[in-house]
Design a protein around this motif. Structure first.
Motif, PDB file in Angstrom:
ATOM      1  N   UNK A  31     -72.812 -53.423 -62.756  1.00  0.00           N
ATOM      2  CA  UNK A  31     -73.941 -53.568 -61.819  1.00  0.00           C
ATOM      3  C   UNK A  31     -74.839 -52.595 -61.544  1.00  0.00           C
ATOM      4  N   UNK A  32     -74.879 -51.713 -62.586  1.00  0.00           N
ATOM      5  CA  UNK A  32     -75.949 -50.473 -62.641  1.00  0.00           C
ATOM      6  C   UNK A  32     -76.735 -50.638 -63.942  1.00  0.00           C
ATOM      7  N   UNK A  33     -77.909 -50.279 -63.686  1.00  0.00           N
ATOM      8  CA  UNK A  33     -78.834 -50.133 -64.853  1.00  0.00           C
ATOM      9  C   UNK A  33     -78.287 -49.290 -66.041  1.00  0.00           C
ATOM     10  N   UNK A  34     -78.268 -49.458 -67.260  1.00  0.00           N
ATOM     11  CA  UNK A  34     -77.879 -48.827 -68.088  1.00  0.00           C
ATOM     12  C   UNK A  34     -78.749 -48.498 -69.104  1.00  0.00           C
ATOM     13  N   UNK A  35     -78.775 -47.440 -69.262  1.00  0.00           N
ATOM     14  CA  UNK A  35     -79.894 -46.607 -70.394  1.00  0.00           C
ATOM     15  C   UNK A  35     -79.084 -46.127 -71.740  1.00  0.00           C
ATOM     16  N   UNK A  36     -79.000 -47.140 -72.672  1.00  0.00           N
ATOM     17  CA  UNK A  36     -78.169 -46.865 -73.789  1.00  0.00           C
ATOM     18  C   UNK A  36     -78.772 -45.733 -74.685  1.00  0.00           C
ATOM     19  N   UNK A  37     -77.859 -44.855 -75.399  1.00  0.00           N
ATOM     20  CA  UNK A  37     -78.207 -44.124 -76.659  1.00  0.00           C
ATOM     21  C   UNK A  37     -77.403 -44.699 -77.809  1.00  0.00           C
ATOM     22  N   UNK A  38     -78.326 -45.445 -78.699  1.00  0.00           N
ATOM     23  CA  UNK A  38     -77.561 -46.177 -79.845  1.00  0.00           C
ATOM     24  C   UNK A  38     -77.596 -44.833 -80.915  1.00  0.00           C
ATOM     25  N   UNK A  39     -76.410 -44.886 -81.469  1.00  0.00           N
ATOM     26  CA  UNK A  39     -76.303 -43.794 -82.700  1.00  0.00           C
ATOM     27  C   UNK A  39     -75.649 -44.732 -83.789  1.00  0.00           C
ATOM     28  N   UNK A  67     -82.479 -53.332 -81.634  1.00  0.00           N
ATOM     29  CA  UNK A  67     -81.551 -52.270 -80.943  1.00  0.00           C
ATOM     30  C   UNK A  67     -82.165 -50.744 -81.375  1.00  0.00           C
ATOM     31  N   UNK A  68     -82.712 -50.204 -80.189  1.00  0.00           N
ATOM     32  CA  UNK A  68     -83.368 -48.759 -80.456  1.00  0.00           C
ATOM     33  C   UNK A  68     -82.508 -47.752 -79.858  1.00  0.00           C
ATOM     34  N   UNK A  69     -83.037 -46.558 -79.880  1.00  0.00           N
ATOM     35  CA  UNK A  69     -82.313 -45.323 -79.309  1.00  0.00           C
ATOM     36  C   UNK A  69     -82.306 -45.562 -77.825  1.00  0.00           C
ATOM     37  N   UNK A  70     -83.438 -46.029 -77.132  1.00  0.00           N
ATOM     38  CA  UNK A  70     -83.382 -46.212 -75.630  1.00  0.00           C
ATOM     39  C   UNK A  70     -83.206 -47.622 -75.320  1.00  0.00           C
ATOM     40  N   UNK A  71     -82.968 -48.574 -75.816  1.00  0.00           N
ATOM     41  CA  UNK A  71     -82.551 -49.656 -75.339  1.00  0.00           C
ATOM     42  C   UNK A  71     -82.745 -50.962 -76.332  1.00  0.00           C
ATOM     43  N   UNK A  72     -82.434 -52.190 -75.755  1.00  0.00           N
ATOM     44  CA  UNK A  72     -82.719 -53.471 -76.590  1.00  0.00           C
ATOM     45  C   UNK A  72     -83.853 -54.296 -76.286  1.00  0.00           C
TER      46      UNK A  72
END
Length: 173
Positions: free
Chosen positions: A165-173, A141-146
């Motif tokens: 149903x949408x692409x998701x750009x996660x921001x892990x903290x 798990x990175x700041x910008x994705x998996x």
């Protein structure tokens, strides 16, 4: 170490207590890092190896406490690259560490560390979380994705996440 509860702090190192019946307030707490005059004051992670070794991860790297009381220091890289975020003992017997500079595989027998980064396909070095799933594969798990990687380190694969149903750009903290 299985009967101890470990607590990491921000600036005060690590504490542990033997788990006992009764309220936690009655447990006897020990300040592990001050007893060893440790460099590990900002503690981010703990992990226990299959042989009972206890690993403490901090901004100073990794400290290993062996069941016989011996202590080893593991420095991953100089500078900011070894700011540690998580530790994971994996099924291959190695310890994996996530840092702001990539992923490291540490051989407990030699303390040799191998770094995985952009050369293996990891496009974001800011790694915050690790898990083994399925067995033999590391989830990263990175700041910008998996991402995922076989434990042999051959290649890193990005995983696009979707949410409703949408692409998701996660921001892990």
């Amino acid at each position: 170490a299985k009967s101890r509860l470990w607590v990491g702090t921000f600036g005060q190192g690590a504490y542990y207590a033997a788990v006992a019946p009764g309220p936690m307030r009655d447990w006897s707490w020990q300040h592990w890092t001050s007893a060893l005059e440790s460099r590990d004051r900002q503690v981010w992670a703990f992990a226990e190896g299959a042989n009972g070794d206890m690993y403490l991860g901090s901004d100073a790297g990794i400290t290993r406490l062996r069941p016989d009381g011996r202590v080893d220091r593991i420095d991953l890289d100089s500078g900011e690259m070894d700011t540690l975020r998580s530790l994971l003992p994996a099924s291959d017997g190695n310890l994996y560490a996530s840092t702001v500079g990539g992923v490291y595989r540490i051989d407990p027998a030699t303390l040799e560390a191998t770094r995985f980064s952009s050369a293996q396909g990891l496009t974001d070095m800011r790694v915050y979380a690790l898990a083994e799933w399925p067995r033999g594969h590391l989830l990263i798990g990175t700041w910008s994705g998996l991402f995922s990687m076989p434990l042999d380190g051959t290649a890193v694969t990005p995983h696009l996440l979707t949410f409703k149903g949408e692409n998701y750009a996660p921001r892990l903290v």
